[in-house]
Design a protein around this motif. Structure first.
Motif, PDB file in Angstrom:
ATOM      1  N   LYS A  90       0.749  -1.144  -0.072  1.00 43.19           N
ATOM      2  CA  LYS A  90       0.038  -0.204  -0.101  1.00 43.19           C
ATOM      3  C   LYS A  90       0.996   1.170   0.024  1.00 43.19           C
ATOM      4  N   GLY A  91       1.974   1.361   0.937  1.00 49.11           N
ATOM      5  CA  GLY A  91       2.762   2.319   1.060  1.00 49.11           C
ATOM      6  C   GLY A  91       3.585   2.728  -0.310  1.00 49.11           C
ATOM      7  N   ILE A  97      -7.480   1.284  -1.298  1.00 44.37           N
ATOM      8  CA  ILE A  97      -8.433  -0.031  -1.237  1.00 44.37           C
ATOM      9  C   ILE A  97      -9.697   0.269  -1.717  1.00 44.37           C
ATOM     10  N   LEU A  98     -10.339  -0.829  -2.389  1.00 42.07           N
ATOM     11  CA  LEU A  98     -11.763  -0.632  -2.900  1.00 42.07           C
ATOM     12  C   LEU A  98     -12.664  -1.705  -2.021  1.00 42.07           C
ATOM     13  N   SER A 119      -9.101  -5.912  -2.978  1.00 39.17           N
ATOM     14  CA  SER A 119      -9.068  -5.053  -4.352  1.00 39.17           C
ATOM     15  C   SER A 119      -8.271  -3.535  -4.092  1.00 39.17           C
ATOM     16  N   PHE A 120      -7.619  -3.240  -4.866  1.00 39.34           N
ATOM     17  CA  PHE A 120      -6.919  -2.020  -4.624  1.00 39.34           C
ATOM     18  C   PHE A 120      -7.004  -1.227  -6.068  1.00 39.34           C
ATOM     19  N   ILE A 132      -6.228  -3.824  -8.731  1.00 39.92           N
ATOM     20  CA  ILE A 132      -5.685  -4.875  -8.715  1.00 39.92           C
ATOM     21  C   ILE A 132      -6.404  -5.757  -7.646  1.00 39.92           C
ATOM     22  N   ASP A 133      -6.530  -7.039  -7.885  1.00 40.12           N
ATOM     23  CA  ASP A 133      -7.301  -8.046  -6.908  1.00 40.12           C
ATOM     24  C   ASP A 133      -6.162  -9.142  -6.439  1.00 40.12           C
TER      25      ASP A 133
END
Length: 237
Positions: A90-91, A97-98, A119-120, A132-133
């Motif tokens: 994440k960083g 985030i979804l 999911s992102f 992205i999953d």
């Protein structure tokens, strides 16, 4: 055979990578933004394994139409994702985030790891936006179900693992026959294309990759037994 540091082809010498990894001729058709992200994310988090529709294209099983469709990047894992992995991803990529409906949420890492799917969204609202999953329960740690693919050909090739298509296809079949699932028609259409239009190509590709895998496993066996394992080593396949 379970994936370990000792048998991980990504840890082998360059000549071994070039001999036993699959080199995709379809890679030139993948938009650079997807390829760059795949190479970057698998380099910093090697436990990620490409799966889903884009993996079929990379393996040359079917041609994905990037002009009419916008793929998500789907990943399985070779081992469970940790809080540290998630925080770093994440960083590093500034991922948002979804939730299930595609809206940005602020769920904690602990909450995310309790689910089956994370999911992102990457570079939201830009031409480089990617969804992205990560399927957290799809842990594929057996070498038989991992296909090593060279995605960057260089003096030291970059190799990623792709999940065996039979696993992704089985999940598509599950989604296609799930009542009231909003994407079931999409997965049904994908299955028709794979099984009716691309089945011959699929079986030929898998037979070839199976031979590569068998030869690599034989190489490992011979190496462990102290037999000669140079490139002139004659394999029985």
């Amino acid at each position: 055979m379970k994936l370990t540091k000792e048998n991980d082809i990504r840890e082998q010498k360059v000549d071994i990578k070039n001999k036993y990894c699959y080199f995709s001729t379809s890679i030139s058709n993948i938009p650079q933004k997807y390829l760059d992200f795949i190479n970057s994310v698998t380099a910093i988090c090697p436990k990620l394994v490409l799966t889903g529709q884009l993996s079929f294209h990379l393996l040359g099983i079917e041609n994905y139409d990037f002009h009419t469709r916008k793929p998500d990047l789907d990943f399985a894992l070779t081992e469970p994702l940790t809080l540290e992995d998630l925080d770093f991803l994440k960083g590093f990529f500034d991922l948002k985030i979804l939730d299930r409906n595609g809206y940005i949420t602020d769920d904690s890492n602990v909450t995310l790891l309790k689910g089956k799917l994370i999911s992102f969204i990457y570079k939201q609202a830009t031409p480089d936006e990617i969804i992205i999953d990560i399927f957290t329960e799809q842990v594929t740690d057996n070498l038989v179900n991992l296909i090593p693919v060279i995605t960057v050909s260089s003096e030291d090739p970059h190799v990623i693992y792709v999940q065996h298509p039979k696993i992704a296809i089985s999940h598509k079949a599950l989604y296609a026959f799930t009542e009231n699932y909003h994407k079931k028609n999409k997965h049904k259409d994908d299955l028709i294309d794979l099984l009716c239009k691309s089945y011959g190509v699929f079986t030929k590709k898998m037979d070839f990759m199976s031979s590569l895998k068998s030869n690599y496993l034989y190489f490992l066996e011979a190496k462990n037994e102290g037999k000669p394992v140079g490139l002139d080593f004659k394999l029985p396949f």
